[in-house]
Design an enzyme around this catalytic site. Structure first.
Site, PDB file in Angstrom:
ATOM      1  N   LYS A  13       6.162  17.518  16.856  1.00  0.00           N
ATOM      2  CA  LYS A  13       6.629  16.426  15.994  1.00  0.00           C
ATOM      3  C   LYS A  13       5.488  15.482  15.609  1.00  0.00           C
ATOM      4  O   LYS A  13       5.301  15.168  14.444  1.00  0.00           O
ATOM      5  CB  LYS A  13       7.740  15.623  16.699  1.00  0.00           C
ATOM      6  CG  LYS A  13       8.928  16.455  17.160  1.00  0.00           C
ATOM      7  CD  LYS A  13       9.977  15.602  17.861  1.00  0.00           C
ATOM      8  CE  LYS A  13       9.489  14.967  19.154  1.00  0.00           C
ATOM      9  NZ  LYS A  13       9.203  15.936  20.243  1.00  0.00           N
ATOM     10  N   ARG A  88      17.298   9.887  19.714  1.00  0.00           N
ATOM     11  CA  ARG A  88      17.285  10.795  20.861  1.00  0.00           C
ATOM     12  C   ARG A  88      18.614  10.824  21.592  1.00  0.00           C
ATOM     13  O   ARG A  88      18.739  11.564  22.566  1.00  0.00           O
ATOM     14  CB  ARG A  88      16.222  10.297  21.849  1.00  0.00           C
ATOM     15  CG  ARG A  88      14.979  11.168  21.966  1.00  0.00           C
ATOM     16  CD  ARG A  88      14.041  10.423  22.903  1.00  0.00           C
ATOM     17  NE  ARG A  88      13.023  11.194  23.488  1.00  0.00           N
ATOM     18  CZ  ARG A  88      11.766  11.290  23.032  1.00  0.00           C
ATOM     19  NH1 ARG A  88      11.426  10.718  21.906  1.00  0.00           N
ATOM     20  NH2 ARG A  88      10.875  11.974  23.700  1.00  0.00           N
ATOM     21  N   ARG A 127      -2.307  18.729  26.170  1.00  0.00           N
ATOM     22  CA  ARG A 127      -2.344  17.735  25.071  1.00  0.00           C
ATOM     23  C   ARG A 127      -3.247  16.553  25.388  1.00  0.00           C
ATOM     24  O   ARG A 127      -3.241  16.023  26.487  1.00  0.00           O
ATOM     25  CB  ARG A 127      -0.914  17.220  24.837  1.00  0.00           C
ATOM     26  CG  ARG A 127      -0.856  15.983  23.948  1.00  0.00           C
ATOM     27  CD  ARG A 127       0.503  15.758  23.368  1.00  0.00           C
ATOM     28  NE  ARG A 127       1.520  15.340  24.319  1.00  0.00           N
ATOM     29  CZ  ARG A 127       2.797  15.162  23.995  1.00  0.00           C
ATOM     30  NH1 ARG A 127       3.210  15.370  22.741  1.00  0.00           N
ATOM     31  NH2 ARG A 127       3.667  14.783  24.899  1.00  0.00           N
ATOM     32  N   ARG A 161      -1.800  11.376  28.426  1.00  0.00           N
ATOM     33  CA  ARG A 161      -0.645  10.567  28.811  1.00  0.00           C
ATOM     34  C   ARG A 161      -0.267  10.813  30.260  1.00  0.00           C
ATOM     35  O   ARG A 161      -0.258  11.952  30.710  1.00  0.00           O
ATOM     36  CB  ARG A 161       0.544  10.910  27.906  1.00  0.00           C
ATOM     37  CG  ARG A 161       0.404  10.318  26.526  1.00  0.00           C
ATOM     38  CD  ARG A 161       1.391  10.880  25.548  1.00  0.00           C
ATOM     39  NE  ARG A 161       2.743  11.022  26.075  1.00  0.00           N
ATOM     40  CZ  ARG A 161       3.771  11.479  25.367  1.00  0.00           C
ATOM     41  NH1 ARG A 161       3.589  11.828  24.097  1.00  0.00           N
ATOM     42  NH2 ARG A 161       4.954  11.586  25.899  1.00  0.00           N
ATOM     43  N   ARG A 172      11.917  16.113  31.107  1.00  0.00           N
ATOM     44  CA  ARG A 172      12.094  15.673  29.713  1.00  0.00           C
ATOM     45  C   ARG A 172      12.801  16.740  28.884  1.00  0.00           C
ATOM     46  O   ARG A 172      13.596  16.422  27.994  1.00  0.00           O
ATOM     47  CB  ARG A 172      10.743  15.306  29.099  1.00  0.00           C
ATOM     48  CG  ARG A 172      10.291  13.896  29.525  1.00  0.00           C
ATOM     49  CD  ARG A 172       8.787  13.737  29.567  1.00  0.00           C
ATOM     50  NE  ARG A 172       8.142  13.928  28.289  1.00  0.00           N
ATOM     51  CZ  ARG A 172       6.848  14.195  28.147  1.00  0.00           C
ATOM     52  NH1 ARG A 172       6.066  14.314  29.201  1.00  0.00           N
ATOM     53  NH2 ARG A 172       6.334  14.335  26.954  1.00  0.00           N
TER      54      ARG A 172
HETATM   55  P1  ADP Z   1       7.514  13.610  23.636  1.00  0.00           P
HETATM   56  O1  ADP Z   1       7.584  13.895  22.164  1.00  0.00           O
HETATM   57  O2  ADP Z   1       6.392  14.308  24.315  1.00  0.00           O
HETATM   58  O3  ADP Z   1       8.827  13.816  24.340  1.00  0.00           O
HETATM   59  P2  ADP Z   1       7.443  10.706  23.110  1.00  0.00           P
HETATM   60  O4  ADP Z   1       6.109  10.137  22.891  1.00  0.00           O
HETATM   61  O5  ADP Z   1       8.357  10.854  21.957  1.00  0.00           O
HETATM   62  O6  ADP Z   1       7.225  12.087  23.880  1.00  0.00           O
HETATM   63  O7  ADP Z   1       8.212   9.846  24.214  1.00  0.00           O
HETATM   64  C1  ADP Z   1       7.609   9.528  25.460  1.00  0.00           C
HETATM   65  C2  ADP Z   1       8.615   8.797  26.336  1.00  0.00           C
HETATM   66  O8  ADP Z   1       8.961   7.527  25.715  1.00  0.00           O
HETATM   67  C3  ADP Z   1       9.956   9.500  26.529  1.00  0.00           C
HETATM   68  O9  ADP Z   1       9.942  10.430  27.597  1.00  0.00           O
HETATM   69  C4  ADP Z   1      10.886   8.310  26.811  1.00  0.00           C
HETATM   70  O10 ADP Z   1      10.719   7.825  28.130  1.00  0.00           O
HETATM   71  C5  ADP Z   1      10.342   7.251  25.860  1.00  0.00           C
HETATM   72  N1  ADP Z   1      10.989   7.313  24.524  1.00  0.00           N
HETATM   73  C6  ADP Z   1      10.379   7.615  23.339  1.00  0.00           C
HETATM   74  N2  ADP Z   1      11.259   7.576  22.327  1.00  0.00           N
HETATM   75  C7  ADP Z   1      12.459   7.250  22.872  1.00  0.00           C
HETATM   76  C8  ADP Z   1      13.774   7.079  22.345  1.00  0.00           C
HETATM   77  N3  ADP Z   1      14.035   7.261  21.031  1.00  0.00           N
HETATM   78  N4  ADP Z   1      14.772   6.748  23.216  1.00  0.00           N
HETATM   79  C9  ADP Z   1      14.529   6.563  24.524  1.00  0.00           C
HETATM   80  N5  ADP Z   1      13.319   6.719  25.088  1.00  0.00           N
HETATM   81  C10 ADP Z   1      12.284   7.060  24.282  1.00  0.00           C
HETATM   82  P1  ADP Z   2       5.573  16.358  20.204  1.00  0.00           P
HETATM   83  O1  ADP Z   2       5.197  15.146  19.391  1.00  0.00           O
HETATM   84  O2  ADP Z   2       6.734  17.110  19.617  1.00  0.00           O
HETATM   85  O3  ADP Z   2       5.814  16.028  21.649  1.00  0.00           O
HETATM   86  P2  ADP Z   2       2.800  17.230  19.707  1.00  0.00           P
HETATM   87  O4  ADP Z   2       2.734  17.202  18.223  1.00  0.00           O
HETATM   88  O5  ADP Z   2       2.138  16.132  20.450  1.00  0.00           O
HETATM   89  O6  ADP Z   2       4.350  17.366  20.174  1.00  0.00           O
HETATM   90  O7  ADP Z   2       2.219  18.645  20.187  1.00  0.00           O
HETATM   91  C1  ADP Z   2       2.050  18.931  21.580  1.00  0.00           C
HETATM   92  C2  ADP Z   2       0.698  19.642  21.789  1.00  0.00           C
HETATM   93  O8  ADP Z   2       0.769  20.961  21.205  1.00  0.00           O
HETATM   94  C3  ADP Z   2      -0.466  18.938  21.124  1.00  0.00           C
HETATM   95  O9  ADP Z   2      -1.587  19.053  21.992  1.00  0.00           O
HETATM   96  C4  ADP Z   2      -0.688  19.711  19.823  1.00  0.00           C
HETATM   97  O10 ADP Z   2      -2.072  19.739  19.451  1.00  0.00           O
HETATM   98  C5  ADP Z   2      -0.198  21.119  20.165  1.00  0.00           C
HETATM   99  N1  ADP Z   2       0.502  21.749  19.038  1.00  0.00           N
HETATM  100  C6  ADP Z   2       1.311  21.161  18.112  1.00  0.00           C
HETATM  101  N2  ADP Z   2       1.806  22.068  17.232  1.00  0.00           N
HETATM  102  C7  ADP Z   2       1.296  23.276  17.618  1.00  0.00           C
HETATM  103  C8  ADP Z   2       1.432  24.618  17.101  1.00  0.00           C
HETATM  104  N3  ADP Z   2       2.193  24.878  16.026  1.00  0.00           N
HETATM  105  N4  ADP Z   2       0.774  25.589  17.747  1.00  0.00           N
HETATM  106  C9  ADP Z   2       0.013  25.321  18.857  1.00  0.00           C
HETATM  107  N5  ADP Z   2      -0.161  24.097  19.368  1.00  0.00           N
HETATM  108  C10 ADP Z   2       0.470  23.076  18.774  1.00  0.00           C
END
Ligand code: ADP
Ligand code: ADP
Ligand code: ZN
Length: 214
Positions: A13, A88, A127, A161, A172
């Site tokens: 995302k 979410r 990541r 992170r 998660r």
């Molecule tokens: P990822 O895409 O890797 O799951 P995010 O950066 O979107 O991670 O979120 C990291 C953390 O921040 C989540 O595990 C949660 O604790 C919190 N968080 C982010 N967005 C939301 C949301 N919309 N509602 C509740 N908690 C959130």
């Molecule tokens: P999200 O925001 O959904 O949690 P990220 O965009 O941060 O996910 O992607 C998670 C990790 O995977 C990052 O290190 C990113 O560089 C890698 N990544 C994202 N998309 C792809 C893909 N299509 N193929 C391989 N690696 C990817």
């Protein structure tokens, strides 16, 4: 244009949101990024959110919906919004409808990035991001062109992170299945959901999303 990028942690995302910002001049609204900024600033929201995030649980619906509302207010009506990591929960999906209506916006697309769960742990544990501009990288899948130098801004500082470890990621994913996946059927009935293969290379995923946005 207002779109939601939906998918479990590591689905891509944030990566795709950054690329849409570059290609379409839209704005990325990532509640995860906003919360991490609040934690860093030790604001009241940050103090509440920190431990919850480290455990891989969800911060309260009220907190994240207020962050989104404030961001939209600051943006001005003509800039497109990419919701990344929000909504979410069902309560957040309802809140978003109400917030968008108040801002005179409507949801155009919900794009679900479909990924294979086994790949997510490898994505999350590899990541990292530029400490200066936030550009996302991966130990294996997206390395900077010059080792140790950010492609976008030239910085040599990177960050990881605290919640990107295998144990938290598995939790998660379970939270995603229990709380977030159930919001899809509601969007489905509105006919605005598209699915994209999130296992494809980053550029391919971007092209598929671009094709949906024309
Ligand atoms: P990822 O895409 O890797 O799951 P995010 O950066 O979107 O991670 O979120 C990291 C953390 O921040 C989540 O595990 C949660 O604790 C919190 N968080 C982010 N967005 C939301 C949301 N919309 N509602 C509740 N908690 C959130
Ligand atoms: P999200 O925001 O959904 O949690 P990220 O965009 O941060 O996910 O992607 C998670 C990790 O995977 C990052 O290190 C990113 O560089 C890698 N990544 C994202 N998309 C792809 C893909 N299509 N193929 C391989 N690696 C990817
Ligand atoms: Zn950078």
């Amino acid at each position: 244009m207002n779109i939601i990028l939906l998918g479990p942690p590591g689905a891509g995302k944030g990566t795709q949101a950054q690329r849409l910002v570059e290609h379409h001049g839209m704005r990325q609204l990532s509640t995860g990024d906003m919360l991490r900024a609040a934690v860093k600033a030790q604001s009241p929201v940050g103090l509440k959110a920190r431990a919850v995030m480290e455990r891989g649980e969800l911060v309260s619906d009220e907190i994240v919906s207020e962050l989104i509302d404030a961001e939209l207010t600051a943006m001005g009506p003509e800039t497109g919004a990419i919701f990344d990591g929000y909504p979410r929960t069902s309560a957040q999906a309802l809140a978003l409808d109400e917030i968008l209506a108040r801002h005179g916006r409507q949801l155009d697309h919900v794009i679900e990035l479909e990924v294979d769960e086994d790949a997510l742990v490898a994505r999350i544990t590899g990541r990292y991001a530029c400490a200066s501009c936030g550009e996302g990288y991966h130990d294996r899948f997206k390395q900077p062109e010059r080792e140790g130098t950010c492609d976008r801004c030239g910085s040599h500082e990177f960050k990881r992170r605290p919640d990107d470890n295998e144990q938290t990621v598995r939790h998660r994913m379970a939270v995603y299945r229990a709380e977030t996946a159930p919001i899809l059927p509601g969007y489905e009935t509105r006919g605005i959901v598209s699915r994209v293969d999130g296992m494809a290379p980053i550029e391919t995923v971007t092209s598929e999303i671009d094709a949906l946005l024309v």
